[in-house]
Scaffold this motif. Sequence first.
Motif, PDB file in Angstrom:
ATOM      1  N   ALA A 192       0.834  -1.205   0.000  1.00 13.56           N
ATOM      2  CA  ALA A 192       0.000   0.000   0.000  1.00 13.56           C
ATOM      3  C   ALA A 192       0.867   1.252   0.000  1.00 13.56           C
ATOM      4  CB  ALA A 192      -0.936  -0.006   1.205  1.00 13.56           C
ATOM      5  N   ALA A 193       1.907   1.238   0.822  1.00 16.56           N
ATOM      6  CA  ALA A 193       2.808   2.392   0.890  1.00 16.56           C
ATOM      7  C   ALA A 193       3.582   2.548  -0.413  1.00 16.56           C
ATOM      8  CB  ALA A 193       3.773   2.222   2.059  1.00 16.56           C
ATOM      9  N   ALA A 194       4.077   1.427  -0.948  1.00 12.37           N
ATOM     10  CA  ALA A 194       4.872   1.484  -2.174  1.00 12.37           C
ATOM     11  C   ALA A 194       4.048   2.016  -3.339  1.00 12.37           C
ATOM     12  CB  ALA A 194       5.428   0.105  -2.492  1.00 12.37           C
ATOM     13  N   ARG A 195       2.784   1.559  -3.453  1.00 12.53           N
ATOM     14  CA  ARG A 195       1.935   2.021  -4.546  1.00 12.53           C
ATOM     15  C   ARG A 195       1.631   3.509  -4.423  1.00 12.53           C
ATOM     16  NH1 ARG A 195      -0.695  -3.188  -3.642  1.00 12.53           N
ATOM     17  NH2 ARG A 195      -0.206  -4.567  -5.401  1.00 12.53           N
ATOM     18  N   PHE A 196       1.371   3.967  -3.195  1.00 12.79           N
ATOM     19  CA  PHE A 196       1.100   5.396  -2.994  1.00 12.79           C
ATOM     20  C   PHE A 196       2.315   6.230  -3.392  1.00 12.79           C
ATOM     21  CE2 PHE A 196       1.499   9.161  -0.257  1.00 12.79           C
ATOM     22  CZ  PHE A 196       0.350   9.852  -0.621  1.00 12.79           C
ATOM     23  N   MET A 197       3.505   5.800  -2.979  1.00  9.71           N
ATOM     24  CA  MET A 197       4.699   6.577  -3.260  1.00  9.71           C
ATOM     25  C   MET A 197       5.035   6.604  -4.753  1.00  9.71           C
ATOM     26  SD  MET A 197       5.414   7.998  -0.502  1.00  9.71           S
ATOM     27  CE  MET A 197       6.716   8.883  -1.356  1.00  9.71           C
ATOM     28  N   LEU A 198       4.628   5.574  -5.484  1.00 10.29           N
ATOM     29  CA  LEU A 198       4.896   5.563  -6.923  1.00 10.29           C
ATOM     30  C   LEU A 198       4.189   6.717  -7.636  1.00 10.29           C
ATOM     31  CD1 LEU A 198       4.803   1.779  -7.883  1.00 10.29           C
ATOM     32  CD2 LEU A 198       6.758   3.334  -8.058  1.00 10.29           C
ATOM     33  N   ASN A 199       3.133   7.237  -7.041  1.00 14.01           N
ATOM     34  CA  ASN A 199       2.398   8.360  -7.630  1.00 14.01           C
ATOM     35  C   ASN A 199       2.789   9.707  -7.027  1.00 14.01           C
ATOM     36  OD1 ASN A 199       0.728   6.824  -9.443  1.00 14.01           O
ATOM     37  ND2 ASN A 199      -0.401   6.086  -7.650  1.00 14.01           N
ATOM     38  N   TYR A 200       3.787   9.692  -6.148  1.00 15.95           N
ATOM     39  CA  TYR A 200       4.242  10.921  -5.487  1.00 15.95           C
ATOM     40  C   TYR A 200       5.205  11.646  -6.425  1.00 15.95           C
ATOM     41  CZ  TYR A 200       5.349  13.854  -1.438  1.00 15.95           C
ATOM     42  OH  TYR A 200       5.500  14.906  -0.566  1.00 15.95           O
ATOM     43  N   ASN A 201       5.019  12.940  -6.573  1.00 24.29           N
ATOM     44  CA  ASN A 201       5.837  13.715  -7.504  1.00 24.29           C
ATOM     45  C   ASN A 201       7.318  13.638  -7.134  1.00 24.29           C
ATOM     46  OD1 ASN A 201       6.371  15.425  -9.674  1.00 24.29           O
ATOM     47  ND2 ASN A 201       6.193  17.274  -8.431  1.00 24.29           N
ATOM     48  N   GLY A 202       8.125  13.206  -8.090  1.00 21.31           N
ATOM     49  CA  GLY A 202       9.567  13.101  -7.874  1.00 21.31           C
ATOM     50  C   GLY A 202      10.048  11.694  -7.608  1.00 21.31           C
ATOM     51  N   VAL A 203       9.136  10.750  -7.418  1.00 16.40           N
ATOM     52  CA  VAL A 203       9.502   9.365  -7.125  1.00 16.40           C
ATOM     53  C   VAL A 203       9.500   8.540  -8.414  1.00 16.40           C
ATOM     54  CG1 VAL A 203       8.831   7.236  -5.910  1.00 16.40           C
ATOM     55  CG2 VAL A 203       8.702   9.461  -4.744  1.00 16.40           C
TER      56      VAL A 203
END
Length: 569
Positions: A444-455
């Motif tokens: 869940a955390a990994a998927r959210f961070m994949l959509n975070y600007n700059g990641v």
Amino acid sequence: MLNLKHQAPSSQLRRTLLTGLTVFALTGSCHYALAASPSQAPQIAKAPKLVLVLVIDGLPNEQVQRYRHQFGEGGFKRLMEQGAWFGNAHQAHGITVTAVGHSAVLTGAYPYQHGIIGNSWFDPKTSASVYCTEDTQHTYIGTDTKASDGTSPANLKVSTVGDELRYATGNRSKVVTVSGKDRGAILLAGKTGTAYMLMKKTGAFASSTYYMNQHPAWHADFHANKPQDRFYGKQWTTSLADHAYHDDAHDDIVAPANSSSSKRFPYTYDSASGKPDAEYYEKLFTGPYVDELTLDFARAAIEGEKLGSNPTGATDVLGVSLSSHDYVNHTWGPESKMSHDHLQRLDRLLAKFLSDVDKKIGLDNTLVVLTADHGFANVPEFSQSMKRDANRLDGSKMLTALNQHLVEQFGVEKLVRKWSAPYFFFDYSKAEVKGITRSELENAAARFMLNYNGVASTYTRTQFENGQVPNDRISRLMQRAWHKQLSGDVMVVVKPYWYFGSTNSGTSHGTPYTYDTNVPLMIMGKPWIKAGAYSQYAEVMDIAPTLSHLLRIRLPSGSEGRVLTETLK
């Protein structure tokens, strides 16, 4: 990268197999030589009297390439023309910072083995911050010591070339290292060498009680006239003609007036007190004078410890880590006029030092290695001017956003307990109470961070532990950087030209991209090394096995590099 497929055979496995074949071939040729008649036996060069290991902190190979036409005759150019020079050499791990890079040089190991996973890290067991070379059982000699100061190699889990050399010679070989940074000296010295580092409070070099109870007499002689004070009031400005800097980034980009790095040439070394003090000594690091002081101390160590003149005939090791280029590049970036000039000044300092080593010991008796611990990204504002997607990524803001997302998904507060770049650490106990599995939380955390600007990509603990990491270059580098007992639960990789930071100026490093991994690798020693420019891929991890082969000693305990056989006479 979030991917649940099993990993294909890695390039590291292929490198290991090739290394094994190389060792087999070398062993076979040695046996053949023993069986041959004396007239047929190959001539084997005598062992070097001194192994000189030079590490330039924060020097990307592209700067060596870009400014090589301006170098003098005796420094970088000497090493490039009289030694073996690899233009495609890399720090082949994904977290390219000072401590990790210095650990690689003489261990030949990756972070997952040598245990130095960053300059500092979060201890998931104690929830405390751990500095890479801290050891509260030891203190600096004659100088105040904070709990987090670097005083020993206790956290380094493997041996170094110096350790194995001293083992092989019954401790007759001497291993001495010096650096502006504690981690630059300690991680080169290994467990059995002796490290000296510059104290920012006093401007003097000191060792710690891990190595000795008191400094030798030559140390006191060196500091008798306070050589660190001779730069007070000096100005650093350009050393070449103005046209030499024509292609460098404009000061308005790398040192804008409204930024924390607004200082430009001339850069003055002074303090508010009007005399040498901690403020002045701290300033010295950003510019050429700490490097000059470090090389002067290295000369004193050669004389005081009789390095290269060991009465037993054993080979000695001198490690010199030059810290200032890192400070300069952090402040203004590798594209700046300041960094350009600093590299030219460093070239002249190296030329004088190598000349002095030649006079004292003889360069034909000395095996010289030069490399760097990491490269550097451009200042984001410069990258933006080149139409690149570039910026800084604030870890504290990422932590807040991720925790908020996990509250919305699972209804549990603060499931992420810590951000310590490039890792998130989870509170698994909170998740388990609510019936949330570890893999569910990580994914869940990994998927959210994949959509975070700059990641750009993310990896989870479950992926690393189960060997489910894709077999691409970036993934392999991140796998090598991850340590099962020490590293975090979700690893974040920034996009190219981004880096973790929250300031409004300057730049940094730490990514798996080539501008951070590609560093110079030069080896010079006429009796042992064939001069030339080598296009083969090489790693900083190859230095240790190559030195071990030439010194005829056991490989360091975690070494995974290869012997650079193409360079050997």
